[in-house]
Design a protein around this motif. Structure first.
Motif, PDB file in Angstrom:
ATOM      1  N   GLN A 187       0.836  -1.198   0.000  1.00 41.94           N
ATOM      2  CA  GLN A 187       0.000   0.000   0.000  1.00 41.94           C
ATOM      3  C   GLN A 187       0.873   1.251   0.000  1.00 41.94           C
ATOM      4  O   GLN A 187       0.586   2.212  -0.707  1.00 41.94           O
ATOM      5  CB  GLN A 187      -0.923   0.003   1.210  1.00 41.94           C
ATOM      6  N   GLU A 231       0.934   4.144  -2.900  1.00 45.79           N
ATOM      7  CA  GLU A 231       0.702   5.547  -2.579  1.00 45.79           C
ATOM      8  C   GLU A 231       1.874   6.430  -3.008  1.00 45.79           C
ATOM      9  O   GLU A 231       1.663   7.551  -3.478  1.00 45.79           O
ATOM     10  CB  GLU A 231       0.433   5.703  -1.090  1.00 45.79           C
ATOM     11  N   GLU A 270       1.549   6.916  -6.778  1.00 44.41           N
ATOM     12  CA  GLU A 270       0.496   7.884  -7.087  1.00 44.41           C
ATOM     13  C   GLU A 270       0.937   9.309  -6.753  1.00 44.41           C
ATOM     14  O   GLU A 270       0.637  10.248  -7.482  1.00 44.41           O
ATOM     15  CB  GLU A 270      -0.781   7.533  -6.334  1.00 44.41           C
ATOM     16  N   TYR A 271       1.659   9.475  -5.641  1.00 44.99           N
ATOM     17  CA  TYR A 271       2.149  10.802  -5.266  1.00 44.99           C
ATOM     18  C   TYR A 271       3.127  11.334  -6.308  1.00 44.99           C
ATOM     19  O   TYR A 271       3.074  12.503  -6.681  1.00 44.99           O
ATOM     20  CB  TYR A 271       2.805  10.753  -3.887  1.00 44.99           C
TER      21      TYR A 271
END
Length: 69
Positions: free
Chosen positions: A31, A35, A38-39
């Motif tokens: 996870q 993340e 995506e950042y």
């Protein structure tokens, strides 16, 4: 103390105090990776760069022979 021993100690303490158990080590690793990806994509878009395929595009430009020479 190893990470497993620390986890077992934290789990024991949480059980004795009536608190919810702590997550197992490594339970959220993927996870965090998603993340972070995506950042980085979001930051690229905000900075005006392409969000996907940047490495391939850079390699293609670097490896392509220049026809103007």
């Amino acid at each position: 103390m190893s990470i497993t021993q620390q986890y077992l100690l934290d789990t024991y303490r949480a059980h004795r105090l009536g608190e919810p158990p702590v997550p197992a080590p490594g339970a959220n690793d993927w996870q965090v990776v998603r993340e972070l990806r995506e950042y980085r994509r979001f930051s690229a878009v905000v900075a005006g760069r392409p969000a996907r395929g940047r490495i391939r595009l850079a390699l293609r430009r670097w490896l392509r022979p220049h026809s103007s020479c």
